[in-house]
Scaffold this motif. Structure first.
Motif: not given
Lengths: 342, 342, 342, 342
Positions: B252-263
């Motif tokens: 799940d590579l979208a997890m990378v920018p997704n996490v970075k938007s939150l953390s």
């Protein structure tokens, strides 16, 4: 174990494959197909499983033939297992284990009141968490040893076997003093060191299926406990992760006959954690019995509004008694009965 | 927190809801809609989250407004975290952590040879498992402390920081003597007692995402470590369970920018466990960098055919060096560089 | 095809199996294992696949050896396919197809303005829906033929090939008059009659992966089109269903090299529908290129607040131009370029 | 509809949001929280749903309050729907629809024989596919109109209502001449033009749940049929995609009471397609009844070894009769009965 060869596998690769197989101590048999050839590898499946056959050049795929679990399998033991849980309650081979109680132990008065009501309603095992695996470090984490004492007292007073969750190998010794059964939660289904530890006790273990565990994964985790010498493992379906957020998890009832086709171990169903919705729990409990389950696990609280954990998924004692009443009508059709604690 | 009322919620239920909210010490605001009304509950979101509002009669749904993690959040710390890993290697804020090595430590000679090759190829952190969480109790379980010693020796000799998995709170003290970073595996992402334990050390923790964990679940597990005082948490995407068996898991590579938007925490990508297919690892490593990852974790073995664990998913040292070469070309476009151990 | 026999398969069942196999016109070979035996069935894999071997008593499992698709396979055609899309734009073999435009066609002025901006930004194919598959019957269903005319006019005026979705076999003739490419949406990936219908045209078909389609399912759907004579199929990854609601779907980028290992067909990536989040689209577009994609599909609207469909997932023209700028830097590292329409 | 504002939403963004809401013709109410504020948007939920509120700057999330389906909802019709299927058979409100028959129609003799046996066993609706949605273009695609004639003849001769699948809007008129009910398969659940077409007939429609459809998606697809004027929709659970390949799909029985809490439409269960395993079908049929289903759909073939489609998942007529016998014992406990065709 079957090795499927790549269509362009050369003769020298094939020879290398044969050498490797012999080096590992196995025999083989080649079967040439129209477009693709196969090599059957013959030997102990356990050793085969650990052999890195897929990494040999020319190999496209490796297909296992036997199941990787042994002690948990129907082939190892054909008849259904059944265990004594204490106070004359048994599970398996026709006896239904009806676990009820609050998510967390919150105090002796509350637990005693709930326990009396669920026992009157028909429950034969009392549950309550003293150590709680909470997603957030800021949520209530359980009463710890104090909670265990309360659970033991209430169980003794009412003559009911009790079950509580163990989350940490270091807690096994402590919890062993107070509980009749250990529960391993879904998040710890593959906490292998914990499985080893409870595998060395003499208490029945209620092993909950992980949220993304296959039936085979679950049986492999049971195998960890069994291979340590503890034969009393009860499996529990509590829902797996899926894409529809209208229920908390997705209850997989086909898992019950699926497990029973592969294994002799008892299987129970937990519609509380699976659905997270009190309005769906009664019909899923009944469907669980019809699917062939050996018991039902339901969270019950006399005041869900005040519960310190998961209150929104608990049934009221009255609702619980109604479910048990319906199960009593249904059970005989499936050759099952609910033993009463003595 | 917003309470959505049932369409048939009575005025007396509404009053009961207001009472309960006040009893819990919160304020509220009613907003009447055309078909359905809402109650906004105002107070500290943490306390709100633990309040069993959904169990009150007349309530249809409860919608949280704030995220349940704090120390891990961008709101708590706006700038990207970055940590020192030893031997001059850092991760985060532009520095890429390139972890490589075999799945399991199998002996000093083998590890030394692989380590030299991956270091020459461009890796800056060495990995190797001494305690292995294996699905089957009959698979190789790792070399234990002997393996840890080997890892430490090889790391020291080559001047590379090392990382190894910890599976049990009782192992933390022992492993702490030998490793630079702790790895928490996917199966233990919600082993909360283990998280608490590594949260009390001073070493960076590589926390792998569980196979069915949401991004929020992962950040909550990080929060356990952070709330114990250890600020050095590195998150790792290693694939989640899905329905297509042509890859081992689903990356799940979208997890990378997704996490970075939150953390603010660094995030790395592990294409080895995610795909289980050496032919897909190179392009997924590059895609991980393009997605914004702070590092890549790849299993490398000089003889996958002989590996005692997961050999089929390892790259050869040559293949690894080629991937690193391509990452070096790609990284500057994303403001990233690979620090070399000194 | 390999038949795995049950451990208790009797000799008379085995003879019955051999008879059945011969009756179906195939040859077989028996391989006896330690605990379980296998029968290799030899013949045309296509016919084997349709043979109900699993229903024969004594059979435990049937394992296919060959892939069920042919025309779509790398074995059928080793080199990458590439197609002409009109106005000098090609896809495949190094040429990137950059599709942009609004979700739905809402009027000529709006579309012209958006089209000019995306062309200036670097898009080489214009998209816009005239028939919209909406989950709700009460949502805007598209402008129909009027929308098609607008799309054609704008494409002609700007010299850009255009693509639009076809939902119904009865629309193929009409849409064929106006479009350069047909799009088959995710919900229709297994609408086999529609696939047959577009398979009889001469236009390239952009086939989107269904929300729960495996890579093999997608290639089988492509096979429907190819087997009707239309060789111009472009596959599109647009996210699959998963359990984490923080993105709309789960983008499976490993699918790109996975498909490319199996098939010669071009593959593009649609981060708009996959994530549903404009903040994640740019990095997922770049990761798509790094994964080896032959193009990117992005929804762009000049006023998302006013869009009649899916406005919340559209990029602004400026944001789109910025993504293309970054792709232009990245593409040469992967041997790719963006052809400009002439 | 509730708008959750970003924590850093400025006052001028807030004013812009208010303007937009008023421009769209809705009212609003602001509720300021400790860390985050909310805007309740008041108006017709249908129009609200189509408004691109999420695209306005300063907005973090938009939370719908009402369900998007109307005619299918319990709020629209409180009592359970029930329909006449022909030959005196009804479904809903206590009447169980027991559909049985082969996957595909293969000839009149075979169908007649199977039909007689399933009728004798207790089935009250006969099924058989004339147009088959097959994953592969090289598999048997059905007998077409000839098959429809056979189905009609057999149904008439035995006095049983018949059901067959429609895959294409162009087939509706033809199939309407021969069938009593239309079946929409899982792959076509969101083939909206097909839904519109059967929505304009007067025949009951058996709508199967898509492999990755949420309960809400399914009800929205029913809404398409209902909003075209056809009120006779029967929903069918047939398993969804999941990660455990030991069953073909994952049967979601909680979907039955879940749908019934939201909708008045009848729901039946298909354990054949859900599990793909004859050994699991009987217990899943019983569990379906216990879950509250209004009928069961089971594939039956008198010679699964010779079936042209999906033979391996069919029950034998004897096995089917045994399941019905058990359902007859179970049904009265749930206030259900199996009507016999006259």
């Amino acid at each position: 174990m079957i090795i499927v060869l790549k269509p362009d596998c050369t003769e020298s690769q094939l020879e290398h494959i044969f050498e490797k197989i012999e080096e590992m101590g196995f025999r083989y048999e080649l079967s040439r197909g129209v477009k693709r050839s196969l090599v059957g590898v013959i030997g102990e499946e356990d050793q085969l499983r650990n052999a890195p056959l897929r990494a040999i050049p020319g190999v496209e795929d490796v297909v296992p033939v036997l199941k990787p679990f042994k002690l948990a399998s129907r082939e190892f033991q054909e008849h259904d297992s059944s265990f004594d849980l204490g106070h004359g309650v048994r599970v398996g081979d026709g006896d239904l284990m009806m676990i009820a109680g609050p998510c967390a132990i919150e105090g002796e008065d509350v637990l005693m009141e709930i326990a009396k009501e669920v026992k009157a309603g028909g429950a034969n095992v009392l549950r309550g968490g003293a150590f709680k695996p909470r997603t957030s470090p800021y949520s209530f984490q359980g009463m710890g040893e104090e909670g265990l004492k309360i659970l033991r007292n209430v169980g003794d007073e009412l003559g009911m076997p009790v079950v509580t969750e163990v989350m940490d190998p270091r807690q096994v010794e402590l919890i062993d003093k107070y509980t009749d059964l250990f529960q391993i939660g879904a998040r710890n289904m593959q906490n292998f060191n914990l499985l080893n530890e409870v595998g060395q006790t003499n208490r029945p273990v209620l092993l909950k299926r992980g949220m993304s565990a296959t039936v085979q994964d679950l049986l492999m985790s049971a195998e960890y406990i069994l291979s340590n010498g503890n034969k009393q493992v009860i499996l529990c379906e509590r829902g797996i992760r899926s894409f529809d957020s209208s229920t908390r998890n997705l209850l997989d009832l086909a898992m019950v006959p699926n497990v029973k086709s592969l294994s002799h171990l008892p299987v129970i169903v937990d519609p509380s954690h699976a659905t997270g919705r009190p309005d769906l729990i009664p019909s899923m409990a009944l469907a669980g019995i019809a699917a062939g389950a050996d018991g039902i696990h339901i969270e019950v609280h006399n005041c869900p509004e005040k519960a310190l954990s998961d209150g929104q998924q608990a049934l009221l004692p009255d609702q619980y008694a109604e479910v048990i009443k319906q199960i009593r009508e249904l059970a005989p059709l499936f050759g099952k009965r609910i033993p009463q604690p003595q």
